[in-house]
Design a protein around this motif. Structure first.
Motif, mmCIF file in Angstrom:
data_model
loop_
_atom_site.group_PDB
_atom_site.id
_atom_site.type_symbol
_atom_site.label_atom_id
_atom_site.label_comp_id
_atom_site.label_asym_id
_atom_site.label_seq_id
_atom_site.Cartn_x
_atom_site.Cartn_y
_atom_site.Cartn_z
ATOM 1 N N ASN A 40 -13.761 2.515 74.774
ATOM 2 C CA ASN A 40 -13.213 3.470 73.681
ATOM 3 C C ASN A 40 -13.008 4.621 72.978
ATOM 4 O OD1 ASN A 40 -10.183 3.139 75.466
ATOM 5 N ND2 ASN A 40 -10.441 0.795 74.912
ATOM 6 N N LYS A 91 -15.413 6.897 73.898
ATOM 7 C CA LYS A 91 -14.244 8.333 74.058
ATOM 8 C C LYS A 91 -13.869 9.560 73.149
ATOM 9 C CE LYS A 91 -9.786 7.367 74.845
ATOM 10 N NZ LYS A 91 -9.026 7.436 75.199
ATOM 11 N N ARG A 115 -16.203 10.979 71.093
ATOM 12 C CA ARG A 115 -16.829 12.742 72.505
ATOM 13 C C ARG A 115 -15.806 13.268 72.195
ATOM 14 N NH1 ARG A 115 -21.538 10.124 73.275
ATOM 15 N NH2 ARG A 115 -21.923 9.612 75.123
ATOM 16 N N LYS A 116 -14.548 13.351 71.404
ATOM 17 C CA LYS A 116 -13.261 13.733 71.754
ATOM 18 C C LYS A 116 -13.872 14.629 70.014
ATOM 19 C CE LYS A 116 -9.834 12.025 74.386
ATOM 20 N NZ LYS A 116 -8.057 11.491 74.390
ATOM 21 N N LEU A 156 -18.014 13.688 77.528
ATOM 22 C CA LEU A 156 -16.668 13.078 78.274
ATOM 23 C C LEU A 156 -16.563 12.676 79.364
ATOM 24 C CD1 LEU A 156 -13.579 11.924 76.150
ATOM 25 C CD2 LEU A 156 -13.000 14.670 76.547
ATOM 26 N N THR A 159 -17.692 9.485 80.450
ATOM 27 C CA THR A 159 -17.354 8.102 80.136
ATOM 28 C C THR A 159 -15.647 7.957 80.163
ATOM 29 O OG1 THR A 159 -18.362 8.781 77.648
ATOM 30 C CG2 THR A 159 -16.574 7.500 77.685
ATOM 31 N N LEU A 160 -15.347 8.863 80.452
ATOM 32 C CA LEU A 160 -13.547 8.866 81.323
ATOM 33 C C LEU A 160 -14.157 7.907 82.529
ATOM 34 C CD1 LEU A 160 -11.566 11.686 79.994
ATOM 35 C CD2 LEU A 160 -11.689 9.738 78.758
#
Length: 156
Positions: free
Chosen positions: A105, A108, A111-112, A143, A146-147
């Motif tokens: 998390n 994530k 990355r965002k 991303l 990772t998702l």
């Protein structure tokens, strides 16, 4: 009203693998306070179960960790050797995961943030250089990866 009542045990009893809890009970029919000694067996150190995380399989480096664990020499029956190697691999993967990887998390969110910074730069300038454009595409792919790993983790 003082608690002068005492309880005594010898050193052998104290050194036993037990937990002792002393409780003073309420005074009812006497001027003495009854004492209750409750002994609880200590269970040996509780081992936390280590479970294989499906996410580990998505990292290329995990196969290197497993390979290294399988190269260790062990002696005994084939079943004992197999059991040792499996346990060793699982422990190695667990330690590797804790040492090398952030929480998915957090990763994530990181990355965002990186993508948002690059997109904000693109909005201000109007156009990105080729290098920054490829960096943005790379961050978007990271991303998405990772998702996908997070989805695998939740599915498990």
């Amino acid at each position: 009203m003082e608690r002068l009542d005492r309880m005594m045990v010898n050193s052998i009893y104290v050194n036993c693998n037990q937990q002792m809890v002393v409780k003073h009970l309420p005074i009812i029919a006497s001027d003495h306070c009854p004492i209750l000694l409750n002994t609880l067996e200590f269970s040996s150190k509780v081992k936390k179960a280590i479970r294989f995380e499906d996410v580990w399989a998505s990292y290329p480096a995990s196969s290197v960790v497993v390979e290294k664990a399988w190269r260790k020499k062990d002696y005994g029956s084939p079943a004992k050797i197999l059991n040792f190697k499996l346990k060793s691999s699982l422990k190695s993967l667990c330690y590797w995961s804790k040492a090398k990887h952030k929480d998915l998390n957090q990763l994530k969110d990181l990355r965002k943030e990186e993508i948002l910074i690059l997109q904000t730069k693109e909005a201000k300038v109007g156009m990105l250089s080729l290098d920054v454009y490829y960096l943005l595409k790379f961050k978007i792919n990271e991303l998405n990866s990772t998702l996908a790993q997070l989805s695998t983790w939740w599915r498990q």
